[in-house]
Scaffold this active site. Structure first.
Site, short mmCIF file in Angstrom:
data_model
loop_
_atom_site.label_atom_id
_atom_site.label_comp_id
_atom_site.label_asym_id
_atom_site.label_seq_id
_atom_site.Cartn_x
_atom_site.Cartn_y
_atom_site.Cartn_z
N TRP A 1 -3.96 -6.08 -3.10
CA TRP A 1 -3.64 -6.61 -4.43
C TRP A 1 -2.56 -5.75 -5.09
CZ3 TRP A 1 -3.92 -4.40 -9.28
CH2 TRP A 1 -3.78 -5.26 -10.37
N HIS A 2 -2.62 -4.45 -4.84
CA HIS A 2 -1.65 -3.55 -5.45
C HIS A 2 -0.26 -3.67 -4.83
CE1 HIS A 2 -5.30 -1.64 -7.05
NE2 HIS A 2 -4.52 -1.13 -7.97
N GLY A 3 -0.17 -4.17 -3.62
CA GLY A 3 1.14 -4.32 -3.01
C GLY A 3 1.07 -4.66 -1.53
#
Length: 424
Positions: A264-266
């Site tokens: 989700w963060h990258g």
């Protein structure tokens, strides 16, 4: 007859929520993971010696600011309506305001429809206490961002952008400072967003609660980025079965959820490793608790807090490093390079932060420590300040404001530093 109508309505609702989830995740995948997926496919083709004949071009898709936050907020609304936890909003403009509420649009917290959408339907009038409390939250948020996060970023960026030059103790200091940078940067934004909303009469959820005072990784995630961790718990972990189907399924679900949290963060292997590490931490901690009985004495408590911070701080290396290779090399250098002399030969002051800046940073972190300690003990400093006499309150306000203006990292001599979570 009624049963047939109910089943038809149920199937329509299920189809509608499925389409909504697919569309939302499809948008997120295209903007955030499409090029990453193509690069993975190309690397596999290259290893299979097919790259000469087959090569898929990337599109360099521009990532809309904060897309992960408002996509998740939209998903939570759809799922809550499907679960009959809230009624469907008939006014499109109110729904649009819920999704695009500007204080928390680009970096959260990820608000639930049960909280924010309900407030949008309420009448709002000016209340002095709301304005005062909101501005105090914003002031503390600016302190975290300008006094700690942006100052620590100068040292952290120097080390992480030049991993071949700075090794050993440089890495240890940079990683410790990054723990405070990422915390103060994100918590600072969350407080500014919460304060701006409170000025207008809206109450956003708390996103942080003294996370570095956690005694376990599980507790850390109940205190860190609360809106995201609770979102994954309610909309992914529990629907997968949570801990209701035995230990093996519980641990599988934990790994899946934390892998999803990392991605989700990258779209990067480093974020995936960061998420997997936290999943493994949770499993090991759960197994340890089954074998060892906890003691409640104060020494053990602070020891657990220290160990938890070290584990979290270690995982931040993968979160911050540009590649997995760089992260591994930096970890290796910590054990290989012995350069403790930098602590007294002044070379530590040659990475962008002079002696004065380091002193201001340490004092600011000490203030943060005592503020979080008070929060950890459920002491509300804001209420204590507001309860003081008029001259005392305004003395504190002016000291805080001018300290940020005088000692904060801003102005022409520094590059402007965007909030870290804008990229997510």
């Amino acid at each position: 007859m009624r049963g047939g109508v109910w089943r038809k309505s149920h199937y329509i609702s299920k189809a509608a929520v499925s389409v909504s989830i697919v569309l939302n995740l499809g948008i997120l995948f295209f903007f955030k993971y499409f090029d990453f997926a193509i690069q993975l496919i190309n690397s596999v083709l290259d290893k299979l010696n097919f790259s000469i004949t087959i090569s898929i071009p990337t599109f360099n898709v521009l990532l809309p600011v904060g897309i992960s936050f408002y996509i998740f907020q939209s998903l939570s609304y759809t799922i809550d309506v499907y679960r009959h936890e809230i009624p469907a909003e008939r006014d499109f403009l109110k729904y649009a305001l819920f999704v695009s509420f500007f204080p928390q649009l680009v970096a959260g917290p990820i608000e639930r429809s049960k909280n924010l959408l309900q407030q949008i339907n309420e009448e709002h009038v000016f209340v002095y206490e709301n304005m005062r409390n909101g501005l105090l939250l914003m002031l503390w948020g600016y302190f975290l961002k300008l006094m700690i996060a942006d100052r620590a970023a100068i040292f952290v960026d120097t080390v992480f952008e030049n991993p071949d030059l700075y090794k050993g103790v440089f890495v240890i200091i940079a990683v410790i400072l990054f723990a405070f940078q990422v915390y103060c940067d994100f918590a600072g934004y969350s407080l500014i967003a919460k304060g701006a909303a409170e000025v207008m009469g809206f109450r956003l959820m708390d996103n942080f609660c003294a996370p570095y005072f956690a005694e376990s990784i599980g507790e850390f995630w109940r205190r860190w980025h609360i809106s995201l961790s609770s979102w994954f718990r309610d909309y992914l972990y529990i629907p997968l079965g949570g801990n209701r189907k035995g230990q093996v399924c519980k641990y599988r679900n934990l790994i899946f959820v934390f892998l999803a949290s990392g991605l989700w963060h990258g779209a990067s292997v480093t974020y995936a490793v960061w998420g997997l590490l936290h999943g493994i931490y949770q499993i090991v901690g759960d197994l340890k608790n089954k074998v060892c009985k906890r003691r409640t004495n104060r020494l053990n408590k602070w020891f657990r807090i220290l160990i938890t911070f070290i584990l979290v701080d270690f995982s931040w290396i993968f979160f911050r490093a540009d590649t997995l290779e760089i992260a591994c090399n930096m970890i290796h250098s910590v054990f290989r390079v012995h350069n403790l002399s930098i602590l007294w030969d002044l070379s530590i002051y040659q990475l962008g932060l002079g002696k004065r800046d380091f002193l201001v940073l340490l004092i600011s972190i000490a203030i943060l420590f005592f503020a979080d300690m008070a929060k950890y003990k459920n002491i509300e400093l804001r209420k204590i300040i507001v309860g003081r006499k008029l001259w005392c309150r305004w003395f504190i306000y002016y000291i805080a404001l001018f300290s940020i203006l005088i000692f904060g990292v801003w102005g022409g001599q520094y590059d402007s530093a965007a909030f870290i979570y804008f990229q997510f």
